[in-house]
Write an enzyme that holds these catalytic residues in place. Structure first.
Site, PDB file in Angstrom:
ATOM      1  N   GLU A 220      34.294  35.482  45.418  1.00  0.00           N
ATOM      2  CA  GLU A 220      34.426  34.091  44.997  1.00  0.00           C
ATOM      3  C   GLU A 220      35.413  33.956  43.828  1.00  0.00           C
ATOM      4  O   GLU A 220      36.236  33.029  43.795  1.00  0.00           O
ATOM      5  CB  GLU A 220      33.047  33.542  44.602  1.00  0.00           C
ATOM      6  CG  GLU A 220      32.069  33.404  45.770  1.00  0.00           C
ATOM      7  CD  GLU A 220      31.523  34.728  46.295  1.00  0.00           C
ATOM      8  OE1 GLU A 220      31.162  34.793  47.476  1.00  0.00           O
ATOM      9  OE2 GLU A 220      31.463  35.718  45.523  1.00  0.00           O
TER      10      GLU A 220
ATOM     11  N   GLY B 137      42.600  47.141  38.112  1.00  0.00           N
ATOM     12  CA  GLY B 137      41.364  47.624  38.712  1.00  0.00           C
ATOM     13  C   GLY B 137      41.177  47.120  40.131  1.00  0.00           C
ATOM     14  O   GLY B 137      40.627  47.827  40.986  1.00  0.00           O
TER      15      GLY B 137
ATOM     16  N   ILE C  73      27.318  49.042  34.014  1.00  0.00           N
ATOM     17  CA  ILE C  73      28.513  49.769  33.569  1.00  0.00           C
ATOM     18  C   ILE C  73      28.659  51.066  34.361  1.00  0.00           C
ATOM     19  O   ILE C  73      27.852  51.988  34.233  1.00  0.00           O
ATOM     20  CB  ILE C  73      28.453  50.057  32.054  1.00  0.00           C
ATOM     21  CG1 ILE C  73      28.188  48.758  31.264  1.00  0.00           C
ATOM     22  CG2 ILE C  73      29.748  50.727  31.593  1.00  0.00           C
ATOM     23  CD1 ILE C  73      29.144  47.611  31.541  1.00  0.00           C
TER      24      ILE C  73
ATOM     25  N   GLY D  10      28.630  37.640  33.870  1.00  0.00           N
ATOM     26  CA  GLY D  10      29.240  38.464  34.901  1.00  0.00           C
ATOM     27  C   GLY D  10      30.584  37.886  35.285  1.00  0.00           C
ATOM     28  O   GLY D  10      31.619  38.230  34.725  1.00  0.00           O
TER      29      GLY D  10
ATOM     30  N   THR E 132      33.956  39.235  41.909  1.00  0.00           N
ATOM     31  CA  THR E 132      33.410  38.913  43.233  1.00  0.00           C
ATOM     32  C   THR E 132      34.478  38.289  44.131  1.00  0.00           C
ATOM     33  O   THR E 132      35.526  37.839  43.655  1.00  0.00           O
ATOM     34  CB  THR E 132      32.250  37.914  43.096  1.00  0.00           C
ATOM     35  OG1 THR E 132      32.775  36.708  42.517  1.00  0.00           O
ATOM     36  CG2 THR E 132      31.119  38.456  42.227  1.00  0.00           C
TER      37      THR E 132
ATOM     38  N   PHE F  34      34.255  51.029  31.039  1.00  0.00           N
ATOM     39  CA  PHE F  34      34.669  49.710  30.592  1.00  0.00           C
ATOM     40  C   PHE F  34      33.435  48.817  30.541  1.00  0.00           C
ATOM     41  O   PHE F  34      32.746  48.656  31.549  1.00  0.00           O
ATOM     42  CB  PHE F  34      35.710  49.158  31.574  1.00  0.00           C
ATOM     43  CG  PHE F  34      36.231  47.787  31.262  1.00  0.00           C
ATOM     44  CD1 PHE F  34      37.033  47.564  30.149  1.00  0.00           C
ATOM     45  CD2 PHE F  34      35.961  46.719  32.108  1.00  0.00           C
ATOM     46  CE1 PHE F  34      37.550  46.295  29.885  1.00  0.00           C
ATOM     47  CE2 PHE F  34      36.466  45.451  31.858  1.00  0.00           C
ATOM     48  CZ  PHE F  34      37.256  45.246  30.736  1.00  0.00           C
TER      49      PHE F  34
ATOM     50  N   PRO G 149      23.946  40.819  30.786  1.00  0.00           N
ATOM     51  CA  PRO G 149      22.912  40.193  31.619  1.00  0.00           C
ATOM     52  C   PRO G 149      23.207  38.735  31.954  1.00  0.00           C
ATOM     53  O   PRO G 149      22.923  38.281  33.065  1.00  0.00           O
ATOM     54  CB  PRO G 149      21.649  40.327  30.766  1.00  0.00           C
ATOM     55  CG  PRO G 149      21.890  41.546  29.930  1.00  0.00           C
ATOM     56  CD  PRO G 149      23.363  41.551  29.653  1.00  0.00           C
TER      57      PRO G 149
ATOM     58  N   GLU H  40      34.281  44.376  39.950  1.00  0.00           N
ATOM     59  CA  GLU H  40      35.684  44.099  39.566  1.00  0.00           C
ATOM     60  C   GLU H  40      36.107  42.687  39.994  1.00  0.00           C
ATOM     61  O   GLU H  40      37.250  42.447  40.372  1.00  0.00           O
ATOM     62  CB  GLU H  40      36.636  45.152  40.153  1.00  0.00           C
ATOM     63  CG  GLU H  40      36.316  46.560  39.717  1.00  0.00           C
ATOM     64  CD  GLU H  40      37.225  47.118  38.653  1.00  0.00           C
ATOM     65  OE1 GLU H  40      38.126  46.413  38.184  1.00  0.00           O
ATOM     66  OE2 GLU H  40      37.014  48.284  38.288  1.00  0.00           O
TER      67      GLU H  40
END
Length: 380
Positions: free
Chosen positions: A367, A242, A157, A131, A365, A123, A128, A363
């Site tokens: 946060e 996920g 990945i 995120g 963070t 996936f 860069p 998957e």
């Protein structure tokens, strides 16, 4: 265990436990050292039905429920967290979006071999500069006749190098912001699709993590998942599933840490008695076990909500943030109980400690999980 597993779920647990401890666990440390991808193990997992667990039998999947999937993930992660993340990504964010959003053509062409374990999936969302904020991605897909031409790069990945099929997101209409993101299925070997840099990682070292580069990569229009603009929704729905996988991975890894700590504490003698008899160690172990059980129940709850067709987004985030942070605490305590030996490669807790660290990052963070939970409770 307080959670009641059905007879079928217990059978799956026993089968996967036996396989994981005889086929995966004995060579896990060696693969961690060499970085070798567990190709043969993944092939055998496909034959056991572990690579398409939630996909119905008509598409070559095992057709089991999410609780069964969680149980299986825990057992694989107990043996080797690297193998577990390959399994999680393949099941949840490769098979998942094609099954949930793919046309009949995409299901026949890609889902069937993926679910049978004959092909491996990955996936590609992260970039860069994108995120935690996927709407800031820059990859673009431009419609050209009966094709889309994709340009951009993706990073971090999982299984990027070893996958045969990639679910990739790209903007088809930048003006619409996140509603202009679309998702595509791209085959390995498609002209203009290259594997870039492979990351040297702290942990999960036998699972490859790579850059993927798209340079005028022409993909047939029928490889579009859902409709144009569905990409963000597809990604978020896939990540919900996920997160149950990563929570399950966290529980399995933490259980391995606990069992290793108990075994060591019983055999390590200081002041003329096993350290397992000292209250300080006993309380650490009691706390570890309590936290693991709490995480397991949160994970099973999210899985059961998904099986009942309920909205499980917040439950999955709760399970993921709690279980991933718990696994880091438990790995820390297991290493502490091992003392100086825990810092060496003589005992597996050194590897567990390194493998655990990424659980709070990928998957979504910790946060981001808290943001999802708060939004569910409070609103925007």
């Amino acid at each position: 265990m307080a959670w009641h597993l059905t007879e079928e779920q217990k059978m799956i647990q026993a089968m996967v436990r036996d396989f994981a401890r005889t086929e995966i666990m004995p060579t896990a440390a060696e693969r961690d050292s060499t970085g070798e991808f567990p190709t043969e193990i993944i092939r055998k997992m496909g034959e056991l039905g572990l690579m398409g667990m939630n996909v119905p039998p008509e598409y070559n999947g095992a057709g089991v429920d999410t609780v069964s999937y969680s149980v299986a993930m825990q057992e694989v992660a107990y043996a080797d967290a690297s193998t577990a993340v390959i399994m999680s990504v393949h099941n949840s964010v490769a098979c998942g979006p094609i099954y949930l959003f793919g046309s009949e053509y995409l299901k026949e062409t890609f889902l069937k071999p993926l679910a049978a374990g004959k092909k491996l999936g990955c996936f590609a969302l992260t970039e860069p500069g994108a995120g935690s904020d996927p709407a800031s991605q820059r990859s673009q897909a431009v419609k050209d006749g009966d094709s889309y031409v994709i340009n951009g790069s993706k990073m971090f990945i999982t299984s990027g190098k070893n996958s045969d099929v990639t679910v990739v997101t790209a903007y088809t209409d930048k003006e619409k912001k996140h509603r202009g993101i679309s998702a595509f299925v791209v085959e390995k070997g498609t002209p203009g699709f290259h594997v870039g840099k492979e990351e040297e990682k702290m942990g999960l070292r036998s699972s490859d993590t790579t850059e993927l580069i798209f340079e005028d990569c022409r993909v047939p229009a029928e490889n579009l998942l859902g409709e144009e603009g569905d990409g963000f929704r597809i990604a978020m729905a896939s990540l919900d599933g996920g997160r149950i996988g990563i929570a399950s991975q966290s529980v399995g890894l933490a259980q391995a840490c606990l069992d290793a700590a108990i075994a060591y504490a019983k055999e390590r003698v200081q002041f003329n008695k096993p350290i397992s008899q000292f209250q300080g160690i006993r309380w650490m172990i009691a706390d570890m076990a309590t936290q693991i059980e709490a995480a397991r129940l949160l994970t099973f709850n999210a899985a059961a909500m998904r099986d009942r067709g309920e909205n499980f987004t917040a439950a999955a985030s709760m399970a993921k943030v709690f279980a991933s942070e718990m696994a880091n605490r438990v790995a820390y305590q297991a290493l502490q109980i091992h003392g100086g030996y825990g810092y060496t490669k003589e005992y597996p807790v050194e590897r567990y400690y390194r493998d655990a660290r990424v659980l709070t990052i990928y998957e979504g963070t910790s946060e981001i999980q808290r943001r999802v939970i708060a939004r569910h409770l409070i609103g925007k």
